[in-house]
Enzyme design. Structure first.
Site, mmCIF file in Angstrom:
data_model
loop_
_atom_site.group_PDB
_atom_site.id
_atom_site.type_symbol
_atom_site.label_atom_id
_atom_site.label_comp_id
_atom_site.label_asym_id
_atom_site.label_seq_id
_atom_site.Cartn_x
_atom_site.Cartn_y
_atom_site.Cartn_z
ATOM 1 N N VAL A 64 0.812 -1.230 0.000
ATOM 2 C CA VAL A 64 0.000 0.000 0.000
ATOM 3 C C VAL A 64 0.842 1.275 0.000
ATOM 4 O O VAL A 64 0.328 2.350 -0.288
ATOM 5 C CB VAL A 64 -1.018 0.043 1.178
ATOM 6 C CG1 VAL A 64 -2.053 -1.063 1.059
ATOM 7 C CG2 VAL A 64 -0.316 0.005 2.523
ATOM 8 N N ASN A 91 -6.402 -1.060 7.302
ATOM 9 C CA ASN A 91 -5.983 -1.834 8.466
ATOM 10 C C ASN A 91 -4.465 -2.031 8.530
ATOM 11 O O ASN A 91 -3.909 -2.125 9.629
ATOM 12 C CB ASN A 91 -6.694 -3.201 8.432
ATOM 13 C CG ASN A 91 -6.101 -4.180 9.419
ATOM 14 O OD1 ASN A 91 -6.323 -4.078 10.617
ATOM 15 N ND2 ASN A 91 -5.304 -5.123 8.923
ATOM 16 N N ALA A 92 -3.801 -2.096 7.377
ATOM 17 C CA ALA A 92 -2.345 -2.341 7.379
ATOM 18 C C ALA A 92 -1.660 -1.240 8.178
ATOM 19 O O ALA A 92 -1.841 -0.059 7.882
ATOM 20 C CB ALA A 92 -1.811 -2.385 5.952
ATOM 21 N N GLN A 153 3.588 6.666 25.657
ATOM 22 C CA GLN A 153 3.855 5.370 26.300
ATOM 23 C C GLN A 153 5.348 5.074 26.229
ATOM 24 O O GLN A 153 5.963 5.267 25.171
ATOM 25 C CB GLN A 153 3.072 4.257 25.582
ATOM 26 C CG GLN A 153 1.562 4.408 25.687
ATOM 27 C CD GLN A 153 0.816 3.501 24.712
ATOM 28 O OE1 GLN A 153 1.309 3.172 23.643
ATOM 29 N NE2 GLN A 153 -0.376 3.091 25.088
ATOM 30 N N TYR A 160 5.694 4.485 15.337
ATOM 31 C CA TYR A 160 4.377 3.895 15.040
ATOM 32 C C TYR A 160 3.282 4.877 15.471
ATOM 33 O O TYR A 160 2.351 5.182 14.714
ATOM 34 C CB TYR A 160 4.293 2.576 15.803
ATOM 35 C CG TYR A 160 2.949 1.898 15.877
ATOM 36 C CD1 TYR A 160 2.459 1.147 14.812
ATOM 37 C CD2 TYR A 160 2.181 1.964 17.051
ATOM 38 C CE1 TYR A 160 1.235 0.492 14.910
ATOM 39 C CE2 TYR A 160 0.971 1.312 17.158
ATOM 40 C CZ TYR A 160 0.491 0.575 16.081
ATOM 41 O OH TYR A 160 -0.712 -0.072 16.183
HETATM 42 N N1 LIG Z 1 -2.245 -6.172 17.468
HETATM 43 C C1 LIG Z 1 -2.482 -5.207 18.342
HETATM 44 O O1 LIG Z 1 -2.386 -5.389 19.563
HETATM 45 C C2 LIG Z 1 -2.906 -3.847 17.844
HETATM 46 C C3 LIG Z 1 -3.145 -2.823 18.778
HETATM 47 C C4 LIG Z 1 -3.550 -1.574 18.335
HETATM 48 C C5 LIG Z 1 -3.707 -1.335 16.978
HETATM 49 N N2 LIG Z 1 -3.444 -2.340 16.082
HETATM 50 C C6 LIG Z 1 -3.592 -2.031 14.650
HETATM 51 O O2 LIG Z 1 -4.405 -3.016 14.030
HETATM 52 C C7 LIG Z 1 -4.008 -3.175 12.667
HETATM 53 C C8 LIG Z 1 -3.724 -4.641 12.392
HETATM 54 O O3 LIG Z 1 -2.702 -5.081 13.272
HETATM 55 P P1 LIG Z 1 -2.333 -6.627 13.431
HETATM 56 O O4 LIG Z 1 -1.781 -6.803 14.784
HETATM 57 O O5 LIG Z 1 -3.479 -7.453 12.956
HETATM 58 O O6 LIG Z 1 -1.122 -6.716 12.370
HETATM 59 P P2 LIG Z 1 -0.415 -8.009 11.761
HETATM 60 O O7 LIG Z 1 1.029 -7.648 11.594
HETATM 61 O O8 LIG Z 1 -0.754 -9.252 12.501
HETATM 62 O O9 LIG Z 1 -1.094 -8.112 10.299
HETATM 63 C C9 LIG Z 1 -1.033 -7.037 9.408
HETATM 64 C C10 LIG Z 1 -0.899 -7.511 7.974
HETATM 65 O O10 LIG Z 1 -0.580 -6.336 7.205
HETATM 66 C C11 LIG Z 1 0.289 -6.711 6.170
HETATM 67 N N3 LIG Z 1 1.075 -5.555 5.712
HETATM 68 C C12 LIG Z 1 2.147 -4.989 6.323
HETATM 69 N N4 LIG Z 1 2.631 -4.011 5.557
HETATM 70 C C13 LIG Z 1 1.841 -3.934 4.455
HETATM 71 C C14 LIG Z 1 1.867 -3.120 3.293
HETATM 72 N N5 LIG Z 1 2.819 -2.188 3.119
HETATM 73 N N6 LIG Z 1 0.925 -3.320 2.333
HETATM 74 C C15 LIG Z 1 -0.034 -4.283 2.504
HETATM 75 N N7 LIG Z 1 -0.084 -5.098 3.578
HETATM 76 C C16 LIG Z 1 0.844 -4.922 4.546
HETATM 77 C C17 LIG Z 1 1.192 -7.773 6.793
HETATM 78 O O11 LIG Z 1 1.786 -8.597 5.799
HETATM 79 C C18 LIG Z 1 0.233 -8.514 7.711
HETATM 80 O O12 LIG Z 1 -0.289 -9.693 7.099
HETATM 81 C C19 LIG Z 1 -2.791 -2.269 12.467
HETATM 82 O O13 LIG Z 1 -3.169 -1.042 11.913
HETATM 83 C C20 LIG Z 1 -2.289 -2.069 13.886
HETATM 84 O O14 LIG Z 1 -1.556 -0.884 14.000
HETATM 85 C C21 LIG Z 1 -3.057 -3.574 16.467
#
Ligand SMILES: NC(=O)c1ccc[n+]([C@@H]2O[C@H](COP(=O)([O-])OP(=O)(O)OC[C@H]3O[C@@H](n4cnc5c(N)ncnc54)[C@H](O)[C@@H]3O)[C@@H](O)[C@H]2O)c1
Length: 252
Positions: A64, A91-92, A153, A160
């Site tokens: 993306v 979401n990414a 934090q 990030y």
């Molecule tokens: N996991 C948590 O505790 C948490 C907490 C707060 C916010 N979030 C947010 O939730 C969202 C999802 O997080 P997650 O933990 O499921 O992440 P994750 O890393 O488990 O999965 C994210 C997916 O995004 C894909 N990705 C990464 N870079 C990309 C790019 N440039 N183009 C397309 N795809 C790409 C990765 O390959 C991966 O499969 C994110 O925005 C994250 O910041 C997560």
């Protein structure tokens, strides 16, 4: 209520975890889902699981942060599905190769990945779909963010959080500009999610869970259900908001 029949949805980073849950729920509500991920095998797997449930999805692997690849892949998926993207879930947000250290230990070349993905990656997807939404008079943008965007934090995620803060500001302005066209844009700020169990030692997870009033980590299907609401006709009056989805955590 909250039906998405006839809609086309794009979920970025949907190859696992939170994005996978969102893609599955949007498809269960009737949307045809473009499942994006950086890794083709992840996008293919989630797409196959959605199709297996009897719903409609196509996989598109692209980065993306690459505007040309983003536009080209979305146009090809739209042609395959026979319409334009009505619903975008950015979401990414967890960048490959990001370095998590205190700011003083980061070199300037380590600042970019999280900022590029969370700001430019999200804006590239919006750029690719916003005209179709505004011209048709209906659209839904959901930006996945984090409580870290609005709270300091001491956990080595300043870059990030910079990316998340930046895109949150952008989405509020976008919502103000596009409301007149029937296009809403909201932010869902997540708390700690279930996939952290694979990334941290059990004693740390236990401590984190103790800080969450509901006593557990987040569930991707529940987040998907909230996104389905925000993507629905019934959420037409909800825009420009930052909504915490974090089990009641006060620390965000
Ligand atoms: N996991 C948590 O505790 C948490 C907490 C707060 C916010 N979030 C947010 O939730 C969202 C999802 O997080 P997650 O933990 O499921 O992440 P994750 O890393 O488990 O999965 C994210 C997916 O995004 C894909 N990705 C990464 N870079 C990309 C790019 N440039 N183009 C397309 N795809 C790409 C990765 O390959 C991966 O499969 C994110 O925005 C994250 O910041 C997560």
């Amino acid at each position: 209520m909250f039906e998405l029949n006839g809609r086309i949805a794009l979920v970025s980073g949907a190859g696992q975890s939170v994005g996978e849950g969102i893609a599955k729920v949007l498809a269960r509500q009737g949307a045809s889902v473009i499942v994006n991920d950086l890794f083709a095998d992840r996008a293919d797997k989630v797409t196959a699981a959605i199709v297996e449930e009897g719903n409609r999805a196509v996989a598109r692997a692209f980065d993306v942060t690459d505007l040309d690849a983003t536009v080209e892949s979305i146009r090809s998926a739209e042609a395959e599905l026979g319409g334009h993207v009505d619903i975008l879930v950015n979401n990414a947000g967890v960048a490959e190769g990001r370095v998590t250290k205190p700011f003083r230990e980061l070199t300037p070349d380590q600042w970019a990945p999280s900022i590029d993905l969370n700001i430019y990656g999200a804006m590239n997807c919006i750029k690719a779909v916003i005209d179709g939404m505004c011209d048709s008079g209906w659209g839904r943008i959901v930006q996945i963010s984090s409580g870290s965007a609005r709270t300091g934090q001491n956990i080595n995620v300043s870059m990030y959080a910079t990316g998340k803060s930046g895109i949150e500001g952008f989405i509020r302005h976008l919502a103000a500009e596009t409301g007149q066209y029937g296009v809403t844009a909201n932010i869902v700020a997540l708390g700690l999610q279930a996939n952290l169990v694979d990334k941290m030692p059990p004693e740390v997870i236990e401590k984190l869970i103790a800080s969450i009033p509901i006593g557990r980590l987040g569930d991707p299907i529940e987040i998907g259900a909230f996104c389905a609401y925000l993507a629905s006709n019934e959420a037409a009056g909800m825009t420009g908001q930052t909504l915490d989805f974090n089990g009641g955590s006060q620390t965000r």
